[in-house]
Design a protein around this motif. Sequence first.
Motif, PDB file in Angstrom:
ATOM      1  N   ARG A 108       8.815   5.825  -7.156  1.00 45.35           N
ATOM      2  CA  ARG A 108       8.954   7.280  -7.314  1.00 45.35           C
ATOM      3  C   ARG A 108       9.242   7.637  -8.771  1.00 45.35           C
ATOM      4  O   ARG A 108       8.583   8.503  -9.352  1.00 45.35           O
ATOM      5  CB  ARG A 108      10.076   7.790  -6.407  1.00 45.35           C
ATOM      6  CG  ARG A 108      10.330   9.301  -6.555  1.00 45.35           C
ATOM      7  CD  ARG A 108      11.364   9.784  -5.564  1.00 45.35           C
ATOM      8  NE  ARG A 108      12.674   9.186  -5.799  1.00 45.35           N
ATOM      9  CZ  ARG A 108      13.316   8.416  -4.936  1.00 45.35           C
ATOM     10  NH1 ARG A 108      12.770   8.124  -3.774  1.00 45.35           N
ATOM     11  NH2 ARG A 108      14.509   7.928  -5.219  1.00 45.35           N
ATOM     12  N   ASN A 109      10.218   6.970  -9.378  1.00 43.94           N
ATOM     13  CA  ASN A 109      10.582   7.280 -10.758  1.00 43.94           C
ATOM     14  C   ASN A 109       9.493   6.871 -11.738  1.00 43.94           C
ATOM     15  O   ASN A 109       9.229   7.566 -12.730  1.00 43.94           O
ATOM     16  CB  ASN A 109      11.898   6.587 -11.117  1.00 43.94           C
ATOM     17  CG  ASN A 109      13.073   7.172 -10.366  1.00 43.94           C
ATOM     18  OD1 ASN A 109      13.180   8.379 -10.206  1.00 43.94           O
ATOM     19  ND2 ASN A 109      13.953   6.321  -9.881  1.00 43.94           N
ATOM     20  N   LEU A 110       8.839   5.727 -11.465  1.00 45.87           N
ATOM     21  CA  LEU A 110       7.743   5.292 -12.333  1.00 45.87           C
ATOM     22  C   LEU A 110       6.586   6.286 -12.265  1.00 45.87           C
ATOM     23  O   LEU A 110       5.964   6.618 -13.285  1.00 45.87           O
ATOM     24  CB  LEU A 110       7.270   3.901 -11.928  1.00 45.87           C
ATOM     25  CG  LEU A 110       6.225   3.240 -12.835  1.00 45.87           C
ATOM     26  CD1 LEU A 110       6.777   3.053 -14.241  1.00 45.87           C
ATOM     27  CD2 LEU A 110       5.789   1.901 -12.256  1.00 45.87           C
ATOM     28  N   VAL A 148       3.393  13.684   2.516  1.00 44.55           N
ATOM     29  CA  VAL A 148       3.233  12.294   2.091  1.00 44.55           C
ATOM     30  C   VAL A 148       4.560  11.548   2.095  1.00 44.55           C
ATOM     31  O   VAL A 148       4.674  10.448   2.651  1.00 44.55           O
ATOM     32  CB  VAL A 148       2.603  12.223   0.678  1.00 44.55           C
ATOM     33  CG1 VAL A 148       2.638  10.785   0.159  1.00 44.55           C
ATOM     34  CG2 VAL A 148       1.172  12.722   0.710  1.00 44.55           C
ATOM     35  N   ALA A 149       5.583  12.138   1.480  1.00 40.23           N
ATOM     36  CA  ALA A 149       6.804  11.402   1.147  1.00 40.23           C
ATOM     37  C   ALA A 149       7.518  10.827   2.367  1.00 40.23           C
ATOM     38  O   ALA A 149       7.716   9.609   2.465  1.00 40.23           O
ATOM     39  CB  ALA A 149       7.739  12.309   0.344  1.00 40.23           C
ATOM     40  N   CYS A 184       3.907   5.860  -5.608  1.00 42.18           N
ATOM     41  CA  CYS A 184       3.755   6.029  -7.057  1.00 42.18           C
ATOM     42  C   CYS A 184       2.649   7.030  -7.379  1.00 42.18           C
ATOM     43  O   CYS A 184       2.830   7.924  -8.216  1.00 42.18           O
ATOM     44  CB  CYS A 184       3.470   4.670  -7.697  1.00 42.18           C
ATOM     45  SG  CYS A 184       3.369   4.699  -9.501  1.00 42.18           S
ATOM     46  N   THR A 185       1.515   6.909  -6.694  1.00 46.23           N
ATOM     47  CA  THR A 185       0.371   7.780  -6.969  1.00 46.23           C
ATOM     48  C   THR A 185       0.689   9.242  -6.690  1.00 46.23           C
ATOM     49  O   THR A 185       0.331  10.136  -7.476  1.00 46.23           O
ATOM     50  CB  THR A 185      -0.836   7.348  -6.123  1.00 46.23           C
ATOM     51  OG1 THR A 185      -1.152   5.978  -6.404  1.00 46.23           O
ATOM     52  CG2 THR A 185      -2.042   8.213  -6.414  1.00 46.23           C
ATOM     53  N   GLY A 198       0.814  -1.219   0.000  1.00 40.98           N
ATOM     54  CA  GLY A 198       0.000   0.000   0.000  1.00 40.98           C
ATOM     55  C   GLY A 198       0.838   1.256   0.000  1.00 40.98           C
ATOM     56  O   GLY A 198       0.546   2.230  -0.700  1.00 40.98           O
ATOM     57  N   GLY A 199       1.915   1.251   0.781  1.00 42.48           N
ATOM     58  CA  GLY A 199       2.813   2.407   0.812  1.00 42.48           C
ATOM     59  C   GLY A 199       3.482   2.651  -0.525  1.00 42.48           C
ATOM     60  O   GLY A 199       3.644   3.802  -0.950  1.00 42.48           O
TER      61      GLY A 199
END
Length: 292
Positions: free
Chosen positions: A274-276, A246-247, A147-148, A141-142
Amino acid sequence: MPKEKRGRALGIVSTAVALGGMTGPFAGGLIAEWFSWQWLFLVHVPVAVVATWMALRYIPAREQEYRSEPLDSVGAFLFIIVIGSVILGLTDGNTWGWRSTEIISIFSVALVALLGLLLWELHQKTPFLPIKALAIPAVSGGLIISCTSFVLANTVLVVMPFYLSGLSGISPLSVGFIMTAYPLLLAFAGPVAGHMSDRFSSRVFMFLGLCGMGVGLMVFSIGFGQLPLVWIILVMALMGMGMGFVASPNNSFIMQHAPKEHVGSIGGMIALTRNLGMVLGAALGLASKQFS
């Protein structure tokens, strides 16, 4: 770092990322206005040299415990095919067309390779992907949240310079200054949220951060093209603060629930998501720009 200080440490990492984000648009605008565009790429060479020297000088060397386990080369190869295909498809989707034969073929290859990867990994004693760790809801989930959040942020960050540069009287340097509203608030909120997440629940900050980013996107979706410049800066700042909330707590939340033997792999997965998310957000932003 000790477990009780992990959120604070990850907050400092977020600040470093934000400082890079603040420096980038400003430096890019300055270089584009005073020099040729080739310098946008050449300027990285001395920075890379200094960074390499600092890594060799300041990162301490220590003995590692090595485990004599075979590398899952088949899993690694399939993983490269999946990620490479997805990145290629997202990068060239706007150029080739999202319904083109090339894009459909690329994503079909990615889907087949993904299914093969999952089937292969489930039967491996030492899989390339940390399947057991990914089965933990807090970890998976994290990673989805990671990504989101970068998809949401990069959708705006990629389009905004094009929009601002199209406004009359705004120079590239001014665009760079305006864009720093996002990383400036990220640099402020990251350490604060990271430090507070060590004392309180990370979920609260993650929820508030996603709400802040959602509100910012809602404002842009309703009033984009009609908002005055001050409002654009304020909404960019709101999204930067949301990302800061968030991060760091999210990364700390993931690492707290990751099994000790998979901490390195999960750290790599955080960077991957993160990159995706950044690539996907850029693709969505450029697609919206193309169709607008």
